[in-house]
Write a protein that holds these residues in place. Structure first.
Motif, PDB file in Angstrom:
ATOM      1  N   TYR A  84       5.701   4.151  -2.312  1.00 54.24           N
ATOM      2  CA  TYR A  84       5.967   2.865  -1.676  1.00 54.24           C
ATOM      3  C   TYR A  84       7.287   2.928  -0.905  1.00 54.24           C
ATOM      4  O   TYR A  84       8.324   3.332  -1.442  1.00 54.24           O
ATOM      5  N   ALA A  85       7.222   2.516   0.345  1.00 52.21           N
ATOM      6  CA  ALA A  85       8.369   2.648   1.237  1.00 52.21           C
ATOM      7  C   ALA A  85       9.428   1.584   0.961  1.00 52.21           C
ATOM      8  O   ALA A  85       9.121   0.417   0.732  1.00 52.21           O
TER       9      ALA A  85
ATOM     10  N   SER B  67       2.959  10.678  -1.906  1.00 51.29           N
ATOM     11  CA  SER B  67       2.685   9.291  -1.530  1.00 51.29           C
ATOM     12  C   SER B  67       3.458   8.353  -2.438  1.00 51.29           C
ATOM     13  O   SER B  67       3.753   8.675  -3.596  1.00 51.29           O
TER      14      SER B  67
ATOM     15  N   GLU C 103       0.837  -1.191   0.000  1.00 54.13           N
ATOM     16  CA  GLU C 103       0.000   0.000   0.000  1.00 54.13           C
ATOM     17  C   GLU C 103       0.877   1.248   0.000  1.00 54.13           C
ATOM     18  O   GLU C 103       2.004   1.228   0.476  1.00 54.13           O
ATOM     19  N   LYS C 104       0.323   2.335  -0.515  1.00 55.90           N
ATOM     20  CA  LYS C 104       1.057   3.593  -0.545  1.00 55.90           C
ATOM     21  C   LYS C 104       1.134   4.201   0.850  1.00 55.90           C
ATOM     22  O   LYS C 104       0.238   4.021   1.666  1.00 55.90           O
ATOM     23  N   GLN C 105       2.221   4.912   1.077  1.00 60.72           N
ATOM     24  CA  GLN C 105       2.372   5.691   2.290  1.00 60.72           C
ATOM     25  C   GLN C 105       2.516   7.157   1.908  1.00 60.72           C
ATOM     26  O   GLN C 105       3.182   7.485   0.926  1.00 60.72           O
ATOM     27  N   GLU C 106       1.887   8.021   2.661  1.00 59.61           N
ATOM     28  CA  GLU C 106       2.004   9.457   2.407  1.00 59.61           C
ATOM     29  C   GLU C 106       2.881  10.087   3.467  1.00 59.61           C
ATOM     30  O   GLU C 106       2.725   9.813   4.665  1.00 59.61           O
TER      31      GLU C 106
END
Length: 283
Positions: A109-110, A107, A56-59
Motif C-alpha cells: 500500500y502506497a 506489492s 488497493e495494492k500497488q506492485e
C-alpha cells in the motif's frame, strides 16, 4: 391596570415580542459561533497532505537495498526511491534482507507526501526475485557537513499514516515506531519557507532508529555529514552534536516535503515559526 411583561408558557402561543427577539438572537449566535470556529481553525497547524492509500495494492519492481533501511530504487520513467516498511510498527529489514542487492517485485500500500514515497508491505505479500544481469551504482555521495534545526520523526507516520505525524502529541507513537525499526527522518523548514526531509543514520551509515528514540518529536539542532543515495538525502548525524532546543518551535511543515538533491550543504536551513518559552530542556 398596568401592562404585564410578555411571559412564555409552553402550552400557549409564544408572545410576539419573544419570537422577534429569538429571530434576531439565534442567527447572531450562530454567526458568532461560525466566526470563532473559523478563527480557531485558521490558527491550527496543518496535519499535512500525506496520503496512505489502502484502497488497493500497488506492485513495484526495482533494485533492492537494505542498508541502512530497506529501499527499492525504481528506474525508467518512474525513477524514484521507495522506502519499505511492514504493517504496524515494524521494519521491513528482516523480510527484505534475503533479497538484498537484487532486482525484485513487491506489492503493498502506497504512502506518499511531497516527493517522498513509501510502500507498506502486508503479511500476504512476498518479494519475488526478478531476472537481471544489471545492477545500480548506489554508492553514497558525500556532500559535506551540515548543521540544521528541525524535528526528528518516524517516517511512516509523518508521510501519511498518522495526522499529525509530528509534534509532542505524536511523540509516544513515534518512539514506538522507531523502536520497531522505522527509518527516522529529520524535517526542517528553511528561512525562505522551503521544506526538506532527510533520512538519519549513525556516523558509520547504519540504522539510527533505536539511538534517536529519546530525541524524537521535539525540536533539536543536529550536525552531520550530508550524503545522497539514489534519489534520497541522508544525514550521518554526530551523536555528540545533538541538542534539544530550549523553546518549543511550532512549525507547519505543509504538504510538500522534498529531498532536494541539489541542496547546497552550506545553505542556511532552520525552523522558522512563532515560539513560546517552555524553559530549558535537558541536553
Amino acid at each position: 391596570m398596568s401592562k404585564q411583561d410578555d411571559f412564555f408558557v409552553g402550552y400557549l402561543p409564544t408572545p410576539k415580542a419573544i419570537t422577534g427577539f429569538y429571530r434576531l438572537a439565534i442567527p447572531l449566535i450562530a454567526l458568532i459561533g461560525l466566526t470563532v470556529g473559523a478563527w480557531i481553525a485558521m490558527g491550527q497547524q496543518s496535519a499535512g497532505q500525506g496520503i496512505w492509500d489502502v484502497s488497493e495494492k500497488q506492485e513495484i519492481t526495482g533494485f533492492l537495498t537494505v542498508d541502512p533501511y530497506p529501499v527499492i530504487h525504481l528506474v525508467g520513467e518512474d525513477q524514484r526511491s521507495v522506502i519499505l516498511v511492514q504493517q504496524g510498527k515494524h521494519s521491513a529489514f528482516d523480510k527484505a534482507h534475503p533479497f538484498a542487492d537484487s532486482w525484485v517485485s513487491i506489492s503493498g500500500y502506497a504512502i506518499t507526501r511531497g516527493d517522498w514515497s513509501m510502500l507498506e508491505i502486508p503479511p500476504s505479500s512476498d518479494f519475488v526475485r526478478e531476472a537481471s544481469n544489471s545492477s545500480l551504482n548506489l554508492s553514497p555521495e558525500l556532500l559535506g557537513e551540515i548543521t540544521l534545526q528541525g524535528e526528528i520523526i518516524d517516517s511512516k507516520c509523518f508521510l501519511g499514516v498518522m495526522k499529525p505525524g509530528y509534534g509532542k502529541t505524536h511523540r509516544a507513537c513515534a518512539a514506538m515506531c522507531l523502536l520497531g525499526g522505522m527509518p527516522p527522518m529529520f524535517v526542517v523548514k528553511s528561512t525562505t519557507g522551503e521544506r526538506f526531509g532527510y533520512l538519519l543514520t549513525q556516523e558509520d551509515g547504519t540504522s539510527a532508529s533505536l539511538e534517536l528514540v529519546n530525541n524524537v518529536a521535539v525540536p533539536v539542532s543536529l550536525t552531520g555529514q550530508l550524503e545522497k543515495r539514489g534519489d534520497m538525502l541522508y544525514i550521518r548525524y554526530d551523536k555528540s552534536r545533538v541538542t534539544r532546543l530550549s523553546t518549543a518551535e511550532l512549525v507547519d511543515y505543509g504538504e510538500l516535503i522534498t529531498a532536494d538533491s541539489g541542496l547546497n550543504p552550506n545553505k542556511e536551513v532552520m525552523m522558522t515559526a512563532d515560539t513560546h518559552s517552555e524553559g530549558t530542556h535537558e541536553h
